[in-house]
Design an enzyme around this catalytic site. Sequence first.
Site, short mmCIF file in Angstrom:
data_model
loop_
_atom_site.label_atom_id
_atom_site.label_comp_id
_atom_site.label_asym_id
_atom_site.label_seq_id
_atom_site.Cartn_x
_atom_site.Cartn_y
_atom_site.Cartn_z
N ASP A 1 -1.14 -7.02 7.91
CA ASP A 1 -2.58 -7.02 7.65
C ASP A 1 -2.89 -7.81 6.39
OD1 ASP A 1 -1.42 -5.06 5.98
OD2 ASP A 1 -3.23 -3.84 5.99
N GLY B 1 0.83 -1.20 0.00
CA GLY B 1 0.00 0.00 0.00
C GLY B 1 0.86 1.25 0.00
N GLU C 1 5.52 -4.94 7.45
CA GLU C 1 4.84 -3.95 8.28
C GLU C 1 5.46 -3.77 9.66
OE1 GLU C 1 2.20 -5.16 5.04
OE2 GLU C 1 3.40 -6.26 6.50
N GLY D 1 0.66 -5.19 0.74
CA GLY D 1 -0.55 -5.22 -0.07
C GLY D 1 -0.41 -6.08 -1.31
#
Length: 349
Positions: free
Chosen positions: A147, A66, A139, A116
């Site tokens: 996530d 992301g 992350e 992502g």
Amino acid sequence: MTENLQFETNDQGVGIITLAREKALNSLSYDMVTHMLQLLKKWKNEDAIQVILLEGAGERAFCAGGDIKSLYQTRERENGFQEAKQFFNIEYELDLLIATYPKPILVLMDGIVMGGGVGLSYGASHRVVTEKTKWAMPEMNIGFFPDVGACYFLSQTPGYTGRYAALTATTLTGADAIFMGCADYFIPSESFSTLRDQFLSHNWLADNENRNQSVHLFLQAFIQEPPASELAALQQKIDHHFSNKTIDLIIASLEAEKDEFARDTAQLLRKKSPLSLKVTLAHLKQSQSSTLEETYETDKILAMHFLQCEDFYEGVRSVLIDKTREPAYQYKSIEDVPDDLALSFFREL
């Protein structure tokens, strides 16, 4: 349609989606995930589209994740928090749609596949990696958490290798991704051009039996035996340490050993946000008995908490903005993080 996402269809039944943000390593913007979601929903019900090809532009990355810098800037905008919430909702809906898509999705995971990008690729029916694949959930390096459903599928890997990958944010190879069940096929990157041409020229409309099996058979002409997985070779050591029930015990186990792996891994964990480590381990444990859908729902809750947590902004600042890589996190050590604080992240705001 955003210029960062290219798409086309052909008369052989193929829909092609290209992440076209090459200078940013095809990292995902709000417009990209929104339009991709709309496109896949539309193609889902079109008989003229029977298979999907998902790829990244250029030779460096499929998708680096992301747009973290954009998320970092959300607290400076009046509606930034709601914008970030909407981004995560759309991104997770897209990932779940890919994981449940009724038509084959062939994803070419050459170069960087992180964050992502892992979320996009994990649920695809046919996942190809190469000798250039750099796979990671990074992350933990920025005071966030793995996530995009990662705590679900990293809880399904051999032994505790997924827990190791999540907590250390280690960059892995394509062979490692196959070992963990996060990829299916190893194909040299030099074969991608020929593979792509033949995939687009194959008549998928006429091949109407079991198209998932048809794509699998099509790939047989290109696949090779992957190199040995370094992660697999480390599994015994990983399991010994990462099977411990708490982060404190994992680090204590590592620091009690004299070998290079234990020493380096303990030092790696000590550099992460202690709060992120505690929350992530709790999420990994919970996800062992959750569905993928349930894990995404928990991801939404955790993401909102982290966007209101100073550790996230400090992590991004140190790694991506100032690039000092010396974050001053809220807590100095794992032992300082209150259990109640970590558990509070799982309550809806």
